[in-house]
Design an enzyme around this catalytic site. Structure first.
Site, short mmCIF file in Angstrom:
data_model
loop_
_atom_site.label_atom_id
_atom_site.label_comp_id
_atom_site.label_asym_id
_atom_site.label_seq_id
_atom_site.Cartn_x
_atom_site.Cartn_y
_atom_site.Cartn_z
N HIS A 1 32.44 38.09 44.38
CA HIS A 1 33.40 37.37 44.63
C HIS A 1 33.76 37.11 46.19
O HIS A 1 33.31 38.01 47.02
CB HIS A 1 34.79 38.04 44.33
CG HIS A 1 36.06 37.37 44.07
ND1 HIS A 1 36.96 37.35 45.17
CD2 HIS A 1 36.83 36.64 43.11
CE1 HIS A 1 38.07 36.48 44.74
NE2 HIS A 1 37.97 36.09 43.43
N LYS B 1 45.30 42.39 36.99
CA LYS B 1 44.42 41.95 36.07
C LYS B 1 44.12 42.85 34.59
O LYS B 1 43.57 42.64 33.77
CB LYS B 1 42.63 41.75 36.61
CG LYS B 1 42.60 40.78 37.57
CD LYS B 1 41.17 40.70 37.86
CE LYS B 1 40.88 40.01 39.38
NZ LYS B 1 41.25 38.56 39.27
N CYS C 1 36.18 31.42 43.39
CA CYS C 1 36.02 32.04 44.50
C CYS C 1 34.68 32.82 44.67
O CYS C 1 34.66 33.90 45.13
CB CYS C 1 36.91 33.53 44.42
SG CYS C 1 38.78 32.56 44.32
N GLN D 1 36.90 43.34 37.67
CA GLN D 1 36.74 42.81 36.33
C GLN D 1 36.46 43.99 35.35
O GLN D 1 36.23 43.56 34.16
CB GLN D 1 35.77 41.68 36.65
CG GLN D 1 35.73 40.53 37.27
CD GLN D 1 36.97 39.65 36.86
OE1 GLN D 1 37.22 39.83 35.83
NE2 GLN D 1 37.73 38.87 37.69
N ASP E 1 33.31 47.37 43.54
CA ASP E 1 34.46 46.46 43.17
C ASP E 1 34.75 46.42 41.78
O ASP E 1 33.91 45.91 41.05
CB ASP E 1 34.16 44.93 43.65
CG ASP E 1 35.19 44.10 43.32
OD1 ASP E 1 36.28 44.34 42.68
OD2 ASP E 1 35.09 42.69 43.55
#
Lengths: 409, 124
Positions: A135, A229, A366, A206, A203
């Site tokens: 991202h 999220k 993104c 997600q 990261d």
């Protein structure tokens, strides 16, 4: 509480979710869009919020609202306790006993804190390894430093072939791709980083909403995720960092709450994690995140993971039946599917199916370098969560079949 | 209903855009990206005696942005260079003959933003 899980359908070690019951907890899903049932397939962008989370914020403002870490009266003590208990809750949620939990405003800020607070100070010239599937939030912050950076490619299926050179000082990768749905083999990557003597930032924006995360098992140095999220309000992200690294991490934001002593010449910093949390934090969002974690854990992260994978797999199978569709990313994936219909731009696809009440994302997600990698300017993306079921996928498929009609193709 | 946006004329422009391509030695050119959606187009023009004599554009985007570029490229031919700055968004919407939803307005305005920057760009 088991009402969220279907009682008899014990498939292996997982209970299937009672999605119709779950849907009822999300007031926004009762909306009609253009006279149609609202089908929300953009949770990878932000999730919807259950009534329990919405009420937790309402209750907080009606009963406990006060600033945190400041005053000694009753409501201030309550709000501070609720705020700090969330930190403990997250530690347990991530199985992160040896980690410090730092609140940020989002995942992007958490990555920036590592880049500008830790990397800049400790490995100022060290070579960074990242990937083309990141991202923008895990690409752009690195350009604020002078460190050399290498981006690993993915194969045509969107899978990462991880390899590391001796001169790499830090690895920064996504756990799950927000475009391809690829699940990176983080355990193996972490081991290779350890053998190579490289630091590892993961990261989890997600992955955390869908998967049971154990930082104890993954053993990365830094882990980031975003509350919104995973059912929480916007405005809160988290950096989990190995405790021993916090000593050598600089704050990137200065002001109140992050100090011990201030005089007109200088100041001394507070202990971790407070030295990284200048100013009044987003208290209501942290309270909301606490309630979101309660909601997710009541259903069970392993059950949610199986459910999301099942819906994603179903969607993958159904989407393949659409004529002239190109699907990006591997078969083994979680949470989302990006695709393009031949000769129709993703914005037009999203715009047309919006008429039928279906919300999907379109554009570059993104991730412009990844768009370039697959020689496209944009993609459509449908993403799924615990409140989505086969009906939602079928509605998507029906609406996509109408898109060609509008374009007279 | 915003499906009305996909009128036959708009789809014609999308499938067969007018003045699409690249020209050699343009007098002015400008390229811009809509950072929100990734749509990207370049406009090039040749000018004689301050009049726009030929126009080319190329790039990639949705049906609405492509049609908007195509229609605008026809509209500015034979126009005085100084006049392109004065084109209003309403004029372009009239040329498109469709009602554009708020979310898609940026698709229409991209072409206009590009051509308004054409003659502020350094001469080639």
């Amino acid at each position: 509480m088991e009402i969220y899980l279907k009682d008899i359908t014990n498939i292996g070690d997982y209970l299937s979710l009672n999605v119709s019951k779950i849907k009822k907890d999300f007031p926004i899903l009762k909306r009609k869009i253009n006279g149609n049932k609202f089908i929300y397939l953009d949770s990878a962008s932000t999730s919807q919020k259950p009534i329990q989370v919405i009420n937790s914020i309402k209750n907080f403002y009606e009963k406990n609202n006060s600033n945190v870490h400041r005053s000694i009266y009753k409501t201030s003590e309550e709000s501070t306790k609720m705020f700090e208990l969330t930190r403990f809750k997250i530690k347990k949620f991530l199985d992160a006993e040896d980690y410090e939990i730092i609140f940020t405003k989002n995942c992007t800020e958490a990555i920036n804190l590592v880049v500008n607070g830790w990397v800049k100070k400790n490995i100022p010239k060290g070579k960074i390894l990242s990937s083309v599937m990141e991202h923008h939030s895990n690409i752009v912050p690195w350009f604020s430093l002078k460190n050399p950076i290498k981006f690993l490619d993915v194969n045509n299926y969107g899978e990462l072939n991880f390899n590391i050179d001796n001169n790499i000082k830090m690895v920064s990768l996504t756990h799950v791709s927000n475009v391809l749905g690829t699940i990176n083999n983080v355990k193996e990557i972490s081991e290779k980083c350890y053998e190579n003597g490289s630091y590892f930032m993961l990261d989890g924006a997600q992955s955390t909403p869908h998967m049971k995360i154990s930082l104890k098992k993954i053993n990365c140095d830094f882990f980031t995720f975003s509350g919104h999220k995973m059912l929480s309000p916007t405005g809160v992200g988290v950096l989990a960092v190995k405790k021993e690294l916090t000593e050598k991490m600089n704050p990137i934001l200065f002001g109140s709450d992050m100090i011990k002593e201030v005089n007109l010449e200088n100041f001394t910093v507070a202990d971790s994690p407070y030295k990284f949390e200048a100013g009044t934090p987003n208290i209501e969002s942290v309270i909301g995140l606490s309630s979101a974690i309660d909601y997710l854990e009541k259903i069970g992260m392993r059950n949610i993971e199986k459910h999301t994978k099942k819906i994603t797999k179903y969607a993958f199978e159904q989407l393949q039946k659409i004529k002239n569709i190109k699907i990006y990313g591997p078969k083994k994936r979680i949470g989302l599917i990006s695709f393009n219909l031949k000769n129709i731009h993703s914005h037009d696809v999203a715009s047309i199916i919006n008429e039928y009440g279906i919300a999907i994302r379109s554009g570059h997600h993104c991730a412009q370098p990844l768009m370039k990698r697959f020689n496209v300017s944009s993609m459509s993306r449908a993403s799924f969560y615990l409140y989505n079921d086969e009906y939602d996928v079928d509605s998507l498929i029906n609406s996509l079949n109408k898109v060609y009609g509008v374009f007279k193709l | 209903m915003s499906l009305d946006m996909y009128a036959e004329e708009i789809l014609d422009h999308y499938r067969n855009p007018k003045n699409f391509g690249e020209m050699k030695n343009p007098d002015y050119e400008y390229e811009e990206l809509n950072p929100i959606c990734g749509d990207k187009y370049k406009f090039q023009i040749k000018v004689e005696n301050n009049i726009i004599k030929s126009v080319k554009f190329n790039g990639d985007g949705c049906a609405i942005s492509m049609a908007s570029c195509s229609i605008l490229s026809e509209f500015i031919k034979e126009m005085e260079l100084s006049k392109i700055k004065k084109i209003q968004i309403d004029e372009l919407l009239k040329l498109l003959k469709i009602n554009v939803s708020l979310a898609r307005m940026k698709c229409v305005t991209l072409s206009l933003n590009i051509i308004k920057k054409l003659n502020i760009n350094n001469d080639l």
